[in-house]
Design an enzyme around this catalytic site. Structure first.
Site, PDB file in Angstrom:
ATOM      1  N   GLY A  12       0.976  -1.368  -0.011  1.00  0.00           N
ATOM      2  CA  GLY A  12       0.108   0.205   0.612  1.00  0.00           C
ATOM      3  C   GLY A  12       1.070   0.956  -0.346  1.00  0.00           C
ATOM      4  O   GLY A  12       0.390   1.894   0.510  1.00  0.00           O
ATOM      5  N   MET A  90      -2.856  -6.960  -7.784  1.00  0.00           N
ATOM      6  CA  MET A  90      -2.045  -8.371  -8.399  1.00  0.00           C
ATOM      7  C   MET A  90      -2.918  -9.459  -8.877  1.00  0.00           C
ATOM      8  O   MET A  90      -2.728 -10.603  -8.520  1.00  0.00           O
ATOM      9  CB  MET A  90      -1.300  -8.801  -7.558  1.00  0.00           C
ATOM     10  CG  MET A  90      -0.144  -7.850  -7.004  1.00  0.00           C
ATOM     11  SD  MET A  90       0.200  -6.693  -8.488  1.00  0.00           S
ATOM     12  CE  MET A  90       1.637  -7.751  -8.891  1.00  0.00           C
ATOM     13  N   ILE A  92      -5.115 -10.398 -12.564  1.00  0.00           N
ATOM     14  CA  ILE A  92      -6.024 -10.000 -13.489  1.00  0.00           C
ATOM     15  C   ILE A  92      -6.976  -9.458 -13.702  1.00  0.00           C
ATOM     16  O   ILE A  92      -8.232 -10.516 -13.696  1.00  0.00           O
ATOM     17  CB  ILE A  92      -5.220 -11.154 -14.895  1.00  0.00           C
ATOM     18  CG1 ILE A  92      -4.018 -11.007 -14.617  1.00  0.00           C
ATOM     19  CG2 ILE A  92      -5.709 -11.287 -16.534  1.00  0.00           C
ATOM     20  CD1 ILE A  92      -3.243 -12.295 -15.629  1.00  0.00           C
ATOM     21  N   HIS A 109       2.533   0.489 -12.937  1.00  0.00           N
ATOM     22  CA  HIS A 109       3.547  -0.593 -13.434  1.00  0.00           C
ATOM     23  C   HIS A 109       4.964  -0.148 -13.138  1.00  0.00           C
ATOM     24  O   HIS A 109       5.187   0.635 -14.023  1.00  0.00           O
ATOM     25  CB  HIS A 109       3.573  -0.927 -14.416  1.00  0.00           C
ATOM     26  CG  HIS A 109       4.153  -2.356 -14.799  1.00  0.00           C
ATOM     27  ND1 HIS A 109       3.377  -3.694 -14.127  1.00  0.00           N
ATOM     28  CD2 HIS A 109       4.776  -2.798 -15.522  1.00  0.00           C
ATOM     29  CE1 HIS A 109       4.565  -4.752 -14.796  1.00  0.00           C
ATOM     30  NE2 HIS A 109       5.303  -4.340 -15.625  1.00  0.00           N
ATOM     31  N   LEU A 144      -2.735  -7.849 -20.200  1.00  0.00           N
ATOM     32  CA  LEU A 144      -1.831  -7.444 -19.143  1.00  0.00           C
ATOM     33  C   LEU A 144      -0.601  -6.587 -19.119  1.00  0.00           C
ATOM     34  O   LEU A 144      -0.093  -6.298 -19.702  1.00  0.00           O
ATOM     35  CB  LEU A 144      -1.564  -8.545 -18.927  1.00  0.00           C
ATOM     36  CG  LEU A 144      -0.561  -8.996 -17.316  1.00  0.00           C
ATOM     37  CD1 LEU A 144      -2.059  -8.696 -16.212  1.00  0.00           C
ATOM     38  CD2 LEU A 144       0.419  -9.927 -16.765  1.00  0.00           C
TER      39      LEU A 144
HETATM   40  C1  GAR Z   1       4.183  -1.584  -7.364  1.00  0.00           C
HETATM   41  O1  GAR Z   1       5.282  -1.009  -7.281  1.00  0.00           O
HETATM   42  C2  GAR Z   1       3.831  -1.498  -7.986  1.00  0.00           C
HETATM   43  O2  GAR Z   1       4.023  -0.452  -9.523  1.00  0.00           O
HETATM   44  C3  GAR Z   1       3.559  -2.346  -8.625  1.00  0.00           C
HETATM   45  O3  GAR Z   1       3.066  -3.950  -7.260  1.00  0.00           O
HETATM   46  C4  GAR Z   1       4.197  -2.128  -6.711  1.00  0.00           C
HETATM   47  C5  GAR Z   1       2.791  -2.354  -5.383  1.00  0.00           C
HETATM   48  O4  GAR Z   1       3.518  -1.602  -4.292  1.00  0.00           O
HETATM   49  N1  GAR Z   1       2.348  -3.235  -9.807  1.00  0.00           N
HETATM   50  C6  GAR Z   1       2.452  -4.273  -9.840  1.00  0.00           C
HETATM   51  O5  GAR Z   1       3.554  -4.650 -10.649  1.00  0.00           O
HETATM   52  C7  GAR Z   1       1.055  -4.712 -11.427  1.00  0.00           C
HETATM   53  N2  GAR Z   1       1.434  -4.650 -12.669  1.00  0.00           N
HETATM   54  P1  GAR Z   1       2.729  -0.869  -2.895  1.00  0.00           P
HETATM   55  O6  GAR Z   1       1.585  -1.995  -2.545  1.00  0.00           O
HETATM   56  O7  GAR Z   1       3.805  -0.725  -1.647  1.00  0.00           O
HETATM   57  O8  GAR Z   1       1.865   0.300  -3.679  1.00  0.00           O
END
Ligand code: GAR
Length: 220
Positions: A12, A90, A92, A109, A144
């Site tokens: 988060g 996370m 799809i 992303h 995706l």
């Molecule tokens: C972030 O780095 C975001 O870019 C990635 O998950 C992480 C979540 O971090 N998202 C993906 O990989 C989507 N394909 P957070 O929960 O600390 O925001």
């Protein structure tokens, strides 16, 4: 005030950066709910501590992906959002779900898309030896980690980097560009038109932020 629903699966930190932005005077959007597909997502506590409503829809309770998507849409719609923000969500999402929220569903992303969609982006960037890496905010399509790019931030890859140091450098930029994209959308400066980005902001060539070319289309 634009209503934003945020979908998360974990830590988060992007959610926290959005809260920090919406706290600032004049920010034209507020987070009205946070929904997670994982009961243990730490981001739920960040929202709860602020008194923002949370909901958990555990994807493991659904036999089929489509059933999960339908239930998720029901929860989202209950909060009447103008914008749905995927912040480390996370799962799809199916074509029907994506179409339902077309033009108001955005994702972040941790790579410079279209490079490195999917998982382990920082590890793959190091393995490939790229010298520039970064993050991308985009409108969501049924493919995706693909879709019209709203904003990107680039960071250098250093010889001394490992996965953690590179991830941290990218994440710091995620926390800049995602609130920026939400602000543009809430200000009515950003929208999708026939699958293309329309963004009405001045370009700043000196900035580390790489924004797409300003495209204008008469019907919009
Ligand atoms: C972030 O780095 C975001 O870019 C990635 O998950 C992480 C979540 O971090 N998202 C993906 O990989 C989507 N394909 P957070 O929960 O600390 O925001």
């Amino acid at each position: 005030m634009m209503r934003v629903v945020v979908l998360i699966s974990g830590r988060g930190s992007n959610l926290a950066s959005l809260f920090a932005a919406t706290d600032r005077d004049g920010f034209p959007a507020r987070v009205v709910a946070v929904i997670s597909n994982r009961p243990a997502a730490q981001g739920l506590a960040i929202a709860a501590a602020r008194g923002v409503p949370t909901d958990v829809l555990d994807h493991r309770q659904f036999a089929e992906r489509g059933q999960f998507d339908t239930a998720l849409a029901g929860v989202i719609d209950g909060f009447m959002p103008d914008l749905i923000v995927l912040a480390g969500f996370m799962r799809i999402l199916g074509e029907g779900f994506v179409r339902r929220y077309e033009g108001r569903l955005i994702n972040i992303h941790p790579s410079l898309l279209p490079a490195f969609p999917g998982l382990h982006t920082h590890r793959r960037a190091l393995l490939e030896g790229v010298r520039i890496h970064g993050c991308t905010v985009h409108f969501v399509t049924a493919d995706l980690d693909h879709g019209p790019v709203i904003i990107q931030a680039a960071v250098p890859v250093l010889d001394s980097d490992d996965e953690d140091t590179l991830a941290a450098r990218v994440l710091a930029q995620e926390h800049v560009v995602y609130p920026q994209a939400v602000r543009w959308f809430a200000e009515g400066r950003l929208h999708l038109c026939a699958g293309r980005i329309v963004l009405d902001v001045p370009q700043d060539g000196a900035s580390a932020l790489i924004a797409p070319q300003i495209a204008r289309c008469p019907p919009c």
